[in-house]
Design a protein around this motif. Structure first.
Motif, PDB file in Angstrom:
ATOM      1  N   ILE A 111      44.533  34.473  50.519  1.00 33.85           N
ATOM      2  CA  ILE A 111      44.039  34.705  49.172  1.00 33.85           C
ATOM      3  C   ILE A 111      42.647  35.303  49.260  1.00 33.85           C
ATOM      4  CG2 ILE A 111      43.113  32.342  48.929  1.00 33.85           C
ATOM      5  CD1 ILE A 111      44.041  32.479  45.952  1.00 33.85           C
ATOM      6  N   CYS A 112      42.309  36.168  48.292  1.00 34.68           N
ATOM      7  CA  CYS A 112      40.996  36.819  48.234  1.00 34.68           C
ATOM      8  C   CYS A 112      40.328  36.484  46.910  1.00 34.68           C
ATOM      9  CB  CYS A 112      41.135  38.331  48.384  1.00 34.68           C
ATOM     10  SG  CYS A 112      39.566  39.235  48.301  1.00 34.68           S
ATOM     11  N   ALA A 130      36.779  42.058  41.534  1.00 34.44           N
ATOM     12  CA  ALA A 130      37.085  43.477  41.345  1.00 34.44           C
ATOM     13  C   ALA A 130      36.039  44.096  40.416  1.00 34.44           C
ATOM     14  CB  ALA A 130      38.483  43.617  40.744  1.00 34.44           C
ATOM     15  N   PRO A 131      36.047  45.410  40.268  1.00 35.93           N
ATOM     16  CA  PRO A 131      35.093  46.054  39.347  1.00 35.93           C
ATOM     17  C   PRO A 131      35.152  45.509  37.923  1.00 35.93           C
ATOM     18  CG  PRO A 131      36.044  47.705  40.784  1.00 35.93           C
ATOM     19  CD  PRO A 131      36.792  46.419  41.059  1.00 35.93           C
ATOM     20  N   ASP A 132      36.318  44.996  37.514  1.00 32.94           N
ATOM     21  CA  ASP A 132      36.413  44.443  36.159  1.00 32.94           C
ATOM     22  C   ASP A 132      35.916  43.012  36.068  1.00 32.94           C
ATOM     23  OD1 ASP A 132      38.408  42.998  37.403  1.00 32.94           O
ATOM     24  OD2 ASP A 132      40.044  43.765  36.148  1.00 32.94           O
ATOM     25  N   GLY A 133      35.435  42.449  37.189  1.00 32.83           N
ATOM     26  CA  GLY A 133      34.900  41.090  37.192  1.00 32.83           C
ATOM     27  C   GLY A 133      35.905  40.011  37.529  1.00 32.83           C
ATOM     28  N   ALA A 150      43.520  37.318  41.022  1.00 37.79           N
ATOM     29  CA  ALA A 150      44.051  37.504  39.673  1.00 37.79           C
ATOM     30  C   ALA A 150      44.760  38.840  39.531  1.00 37.79           C
ATOM     31  CB  ALA A 150      42.927  37.382  38.645  1.00 37.79           C
ATOM     32  N   HIS A 151      44.476  39.776  40.444  1.00 44.39           N
ATOM     33  CA  HIS A 151      45.157  41.073  40.477  1.00 44.39           C
ATOM     34  C   HIS A 151      46.344  41.049  41.444  1.00 44.39           C
ATOM     35  CE1 HIS A 151      42.385  43.433  37.992  1.00 44.39           C
ATOM     36  NE2 HIS A 151      41.393  42.759  38.546  1.00 44.39           N
ATOM     37  N   GLY A 152      46.659  39.884  41.977  1.00 43.56           N
ATOM     38  CA  GLY A 152      47.818  39.771  42.854  1.00 43.56           C
ATOM     39  C   GLY A 152      47.510  39.751  44.335  1.00 43.56           C
ATOM     40  N   MET A 153      46.231  39.605  44.717  1.00 42.86           N
ATOM     41  CA  MET A 153      45.886  39.643  46.139  1.00 42.86           C
ATOM     42  C   MET A 153      46.091  38.268  46.765  1.00 42.86           C
ATOM     43  SD  MET A 153      42.728  41.521  48.038  1.00 42.86           S
ATOM     44  CE  MET A 153      42.767  41.699  49.834  1.00 42.86           C
ATOM     45  N   VAL A 154      47.367  37.944  46.945  1.00 40.31           N
ATOM     46  CA  VAL A 154      47.814  36.728  47.618  1.00 40.31           C
ATOM     47  C   VAL A 154      49.009  37.100  48.487  1.00 40.31           C
ATOM     48  CG1 VAL A 154      47.002  35.161  45.800  1.00 40.31           C
ATOM     49  CG2 VAL A 154      49.337  36.066  45.714  1.00 40.31           C
TER      50      VAL A 154
END
Length: 276
Positions: free
Chosen positions: A253-254, A258-261, A266-270
């Motif tokens: 997990i990360c 991201a640029p949107d904070g 939450a963007h799927g980086m798992v």
């Protein structure tokens, strides 16, 4: 357990994108540096730390999870300059460059990172927050570290058992790890800074449930426990870490923003994998 996706951490690791060191097929013995973490501080070794291939082991004697983020200060800047800079809202100056480090050391456990250190002045800090939401560095878990020039030629980073790629927004693995002590060579192949936290999941739990548990404020028993990884890495950077794996389900997990904070998870980086 909670890893804060601080904008400070995101700007630190994105301040300077540089290529990582070459990866060698022939193993060279690294310098070993052991750092002790407590609630809330670090104890650095008394012996001088030299530049070159180095394994940093973070031994956590505290009751909370800790990591060690390396921040190299360029242009002759000092720890005092850095502390002054982070008091001002806005991006961290370009002279403060995140350089990775051991991540996700559980209480009573440890984490490690193998990397090529450059000589110079560093800041070491923990950006993980306590249950009260205050990040550990704000409680005093931040200090300076000097790295002296090395005596000889720089050894290359050894190739790990498993190759891990960091991308927007996901992980790639060269193969599924087997049980035992395994080494991971991690390359940030993306355009944004990334980190990796290796989590041993509780029976029947998923890495998505861990992410949901974090977003919901850590209510109830945690779905997993971190057992290592690497702190924020610039695009192109390469580092190693190792971990002892027993049969079971694991996740990557990360938490870097991201640029949107929003944190990368939450963007799927798992990612999830099963060790047998």
């Amino acid at each position: 357990m909670r890893f804060v996706p601080l904008l400070l951490l995101g700007t630190l690791v994105s301040a300077c994108a540089k290529e990582g060191p070459p990866v060698a097929d022939v193993v060279s013995e690294p310098q070993t540096v052991t750092v002790t973490a407590t609630d809330y501080g670090y104890q650095l070794p008394s012996a001088p730390i030299k530049a070159g291939l180095t394994t940093i082991t973070l031994v956590n004697e505290g009751k909370e999870i800790h990591h060690l983020t390396l921040i190299r200060l360029a242009d002759g800047k000092t720890m005092s300059d850095f502390m002054t800079a982070i008091e001002t809202p806005g991006p961290v100056p370009d002279w403060a460059v995140g350089m990775g480090g051991p991540n996700g050391a559980p209480p009573g456990g440890e984490a490690n990172a193998t990397l090529v250190l450059e000589s110079g002045t560093y800041v070491v800090a923990c950006f993980i927050p306590s249950p009260d939401g205050v990040p550990h560095f704000a409680k005093g878990m931040i200090m300076g570290m000097e790295v002296q020039p090395e005596d000889g030629a720089t050894a290359a980073l050894p190739a790990g058992d498993i190759q891990v790629g960091l991308l927007e927004y996901g992980f790639t693995l060269s193969q599924t790890p087997m049980a035992g002590k395994r080494s991971f060579t991690v390359t940030n192949q993306g355009k944004e800074p990334h980190e990796v936290v290796l989590v041993r999941l509780a029976p029947g739990k998923t890495i998505e449930q861990l992410a949901a548990w974090l977003e919901a404020g850590e209510q109830g028993p945690p779905p997993g426990e971190p057992i290592g990884g690497l702190s924020g890495m610039n695009p192109g950077q390469v580092q190693n870490f190792s971990a002892d794996l027993t049969p079971g389900t694991y996740g990557f997990i990360c938490f870097v923003p991201a640029p949107d904070g929003a944190p990368h998870f939450a963007h799927g980086m798992v990612a999830t994998f099963t060790v047998s």
